[in-house]
Design a protein around this motif. Sequence first.
Motif, PDB file in Angstrom:
ATOM      1  N   TYR A   1     -23.359  19.766  30.340  1.00  0.00           N
ATOM      2  CA  TYR A   1     -22.549  20.459  29.329  1.00  0.00           C
ATOM      3  C   TYR A   1     -22.138  19.151  28.440  1.00  0.00           C
ATOM      4  O   TYR A   1     -21.839  18.127  28.827  1.00  0.00           O
ATOM      5  CB  TYR A   1     -21.476  21.479  29.326  1.00  0.00           C
TER       6      TYR A   1
ATOM      7  N   GLU B   1     -19.769  16.087  29.459  1.00  0.00           N
ATOM      8  CA  GLU B   1     -19.077  16.171  30.503  1.00  0.00           C
ATOM      9  C   GLU B   1     -20.070  14.629  31.165  1.00  0.00           C
ATOM     10  O   GLU B   1     -21.076  14.189  30.610  1.00  0.00           O
ATOM     11  CB  GLU B   1     -19.658  17.343  31.591  1.00  0.00           C
TER      12      GLU B   1
ATOM     13  N   GLU C   1     -14.849  -5.959  24.010  1.00  0.00           N
ATOM     14  CA  GLU C   1     -14.198  -6.699  24.494  1.00  0.00           C
ATOM     15  C   GLU C   1     -15.196  -8.627  24.763  1.00  0.00           C
ATOM     16  O   GLU C   1     -14.860  -9.084  25.559  1.00  0.00           O
ATOM     17  CB  GLU C   1     -13.303  -6.792  25.280  1.00  0.00           C
TER      18      GLU C   1
ATOM     19  N   ARG D   1     -11.914  -3.227  34.493  1.00  0.00           N
ATOM     20  CA  ARG D   1     -12.017  -3.924  33.198  1.00  0.00           C
ATOM     21  C   ARG D   1     -12.791  -2.915  32.537  1.00  0.00           C
ATOM     22  O   ARG D   1     -13.194  -1.928  31.523  1.00  0.00           O
ATOM     23  CB  ARG D   1     -12.162  -5.077  32.982  1.00  0.00           C
TER      24      ARG D   1
ATOM     25  N   ASP E   1     -12.780   1.033  32.800  1.00  0.00           N
ATOM     26  CA  ASP E   1     -11.488   1.379  31.815  1.00  0.00           C
ATOM     27  C   ASP E   1     -12.089   1.562  30.754  1.00  0.00           C
ATOM     28  O   ASP E   1     -12.105   2.150  29.770  1.00  0.00           O
ATOM     29  CB  ASP E   1     -10.466   1.228  31.106  1.00  0.00           C
ATOM     30  N   LEU E   2     -13.490   0.271  30.238  1.00  0.00           N
ATOM     31  CA  LEU E   2     -14.294   0.275  28.682  1.00  0.00           C
ATOM     32  C   LEU E   2     -14.360   1.890  28.781  1.00  0.00           C
ATOM     33  O   LEU E   2     -14.712   2.577  27.675  1.00  0.00           O
ATOM     34  CB  LEU E   2     -15.073  -0.650  28.987  1.00  0.00           C
TER      35      LEU E   2
ATOM     36  N   ARG F   1     -14.246   4.997  30.932  1.00  0.00           N
ATOM     37  CA  ARG F   1     -13.750   5.719  30.402  1.00  0.00           C
ATOM     38  C   ARG F   1     -13.666   6.076  29.384  1.00  0.00           C
ATOM     39  O   ARG F   1     -13.535   7.444  28.033  1.00  0.00           O
ATOM     40  CB  ARG F   1     -12.965   5.583  31.045  1.00  0.00           C
TER      41      ARG F   1
ATOM     42  N   ARG G   1     -14.672   9.297  26.703  1.00  0.00           N
ATOM     43  CA  ARG G   1     -13.599  10.005  25.996  1.00  0.00           C
ATOM     44  C   ARG G   1     -13.645  10.137  24.494  1.00  0.00           C
ATOM     45  O   ARG G   1     -14.131  10.613  23.686  1.00  0.00           O
ATOM     46  CB  ARG G   1     -12.352  10.157  26.148  1.00  0.00           C
TER      47      ARG G   1
ATOM     48  N   ARG H   1     -14.808   8.718  40.913  1.00  0.00           N
ATOM     49  CA  ARG H   1     -13.525   9.289  41.157  1.00  0.00           C
ATOM     50  C   ARG H   1     -12.877   9.020  39.670  1.00  0.00           C
ATOM     51  O   ARG H   1     -12.153  10.225  38.902  1.00  0.00           O
ATOM     52  CB  ARG H   1     -12.434   8.807  42.222  1.00  0.00           C
ATOM     53  N   LEU H   2     -13.210   7.907  39.019  1.00  0.00           N
ATOM     54  CA  LEU H   2     -12.584   7.647  37.182  1.00  0.00           C
ATOM     55  C   LEU H   2     -13.279   8.251  36.695  1.00  0.00           C
ATOM     56  O   LEU H   2     -12.891   8.715  35.349  1.00  0.00           O
ATOM     57  CB  LEU H   2     -12.656   5.775  37.759  1.00  0.00           C
TER      58      LEU H   2
ATOM     59  N   ASP I   1     -16.216  13.775  35.495  1.00  0.00           N
ATOM     60  CA  ASP I   1     -16.157  15.233  35.797  1.00  0.00           C
ATOM     61  C   ASP I   1     -16.476  16.180  37.149  1.00  0.00           C
ATOM     62  O   ASP I   1     -15.736  16.793  38.139  1.00  0.00           O
ATOM     63  CB  ASP I   1     -16.582  15.995  34.892  1.00  0.00           C
TER      64      ASP I   1
ATOM     65  N   LEU J   1     -16.601  19.855  42.136  1.00  0.00           N
ATOM     66  CA  LEU J   1     -15.943  18.949  40.718  1.00  0.00           C
ATOM     67  C   LEU J   1     -15.364  17.495  41.690  1.00  0.00           C
ATOM     68  O   LEU J   1     -16.014  18.255  43.000  1.00  0.00           O
ATOM     69  CB  LEU J   1     -15.041  19.936  40.669  1.00  0.00           C
TER      70      LEU J   1
ATOM     71  N   ASP K   1     -13.087  15.456  42.114  1.00  0.00           N
ATOM     72  CA  ASP K   1     -12.360  15.616  42.999  1.00  0.00           C
ATOM     73  C   ASP K   1     -11.823  16.651  44.483  1.00  0.00           C
ATOM     74  O   ASP K   1     -11.439  16.350  45.531  1.00  0.00           O
ATOM     75  CB  ASP K   1     -10.490  15.261  42.198  1.00  0.00           C
ATOM     76  N   GLN K   2     -12.657  17.843  43.785  1.00  0.00           N
ATOM     77  CA  GLN K   2     -12.907  18.643  44.953  1.00  0.00           C
ATOM     78  C   GLN K   2     -13.905  17.608  45.974  1.00  0.00           C
ATOM     79  O   GLN K   2     -13.394  18.542  47.039  1.00  0.00           O
ATOM     80  CB  GLN K   2     -12.900  19.931  44.222  1.00  0.00           C
TER      81      GLN K   2
ATOM     82  N   ASP L   1     -12.209  15.446  48.625  1.00  0.00           N
ATOM     83  CA  ASP L   1     -10.894  15.757  49.400  1.00  0.00           C
ATOM     84  C   ASP L   1     -11.386  17.416  50.077  1.00  0.00           C
ATOM     85  O   ASP L   1     -10.388  17.454  50.899  1.00  0.00           O
ATOM     86  CB  ASP L   1     -10.061  16.115  48.299  1.00  0.00           C
TER      87      ASP L   1
END
Lengths: 256, 231
Positions: free
Chosen positions: A28, A31, A137, A187, A190-191, A193, A197, A214-215, A218, A233, A235-236, A239
């Motif tokens: 979707y 995602e 950067e 780095r 993070d970029l 991510r 978003r 994990r980072l 989804d 999912l 994390d599911q 974990d």
Amino acid sequence: MTPLLQVQGVSKYYGARIGCEDVGFELYPGEVMGIVGESGSGKSTLLGCLAGQLAPDAGEVLFDTRGEGLRDTLKMSEPERRMLGRTDWAFVHQNARDGLRMGVSAGGNVGERLMAVGARHYGQIRGQAIDWLGRVEISEDRVDDRPGMFSGGMQQRLQIARNLVTGPRLVFMDEPTGGLDVSVQARLLDLLRGLVREMGLSAIIVTHDLAVVRLLADRLMVMKDGHVVEAGLTDQVLDDPQHGYTQLLVSSVLQV
Amino acid sequence: MTHDPVIALSDVSKSFVLHNQGGARIPVMAGADLSVAAGECVALTGASGAGKSTLMRMIYGNYLAASGRIMVAGVDVAKAEPREILSLRRQTLGYVSQFLRVVPRVPTREVVAEPLLVTGHERQEAMARAERLLARLNIPERLWDLSPTTFSGGEQQRVNIARGFAYTYPAMLLDEPTASLDAENRDTVLTLIEEAKARGAAILGIFHDVAARERVCDREVDVSAFTPAAA
């Protein structure tokens, strides 16, 4: 909400060997899905089939195009698919050299993409290229340097800028942090991510690094021997893994 | 105001199957029933290993339930698609775990404001609320622009709590929110919980701190009742 990508029964064989078999899922808008598995599990083959780089032997890859709604990208003509590759899709290679033009300056690498979708004003193209280099950067004074003069991490960031400058809706990434130092990886992650978003991108990320998914992801698909053995999912799945292979994969990660 | 519970579990069971250890099947929960209404705080009790955290993780969709229904604000977490659970976690269901999962390089202020930003709040408003919470939880202002990666355990825990309370979730899961806090910060956290209850949040929590439990919880549910009978 309509899925951006609908994948059904995608199979690819190398002679008698299975590359990937009967893979299906829906992605979707917004995602991010991770595909994990060991080397040879078929994850890169699957990514190649989805991104139109490999021709699968069976299946459908339906993409919700801006103009005409759902289209099977496997049945598109080559020019149509190439146009999609320049506008709505992006592909980030593991090896930045595969996704960059090494003989062209950093600014040129980014600007070239804008020209491919019709930008003609030099000042604006250069301005936008500098803006994008900043977002990944890379400082403005490196705009005229060739990628060969950049470190591995910088090359990877340049490849990302080149891919995202045209505002794609779906990004395919093949081990985007592979072969980089961990500090450079952090780095870059993070970029990525932040960009995912901000731009509301959908992405499919192939990796063998569970920390990366994990980072960033989804949702997660786990592949083994060309088949999807578990999906859910992120994390599911990590974990509370249900399949024996996923349990092995998760428990094999060294704790630091 | 409706009187339907915000969180309602019925006949929930869970077992772990260890495929790489001879396929051992370990039943950890059976017949779990509980509900939490708006404005109510319910404590999960039971000995260590009784399944309190497991139950919380199932409600959050982090662990898969083997059977039963886990309704949270109209969504059955036990059967929902990943994107439905993600949307539930963004809009409805908060979870404050004991540990902050730190993303490298993101400043503390952003970490706390993130739940507000992803639910479409104005950036300025989100930052202002994040700063108020950080100040209330005694995180020194000079740390707000730094990533919490290098903070002490106690500071990370308070950043995590600030993040958990930034957005006004209608339902919240709290895993030992006051563990290892000093008296002043503990009091702040309990006040945050009372404020959340007052605005109508349904809260389910694990509190080993008996005095804290007595102050904020309306009733207790002993999860030992859901432990499967030894076969």
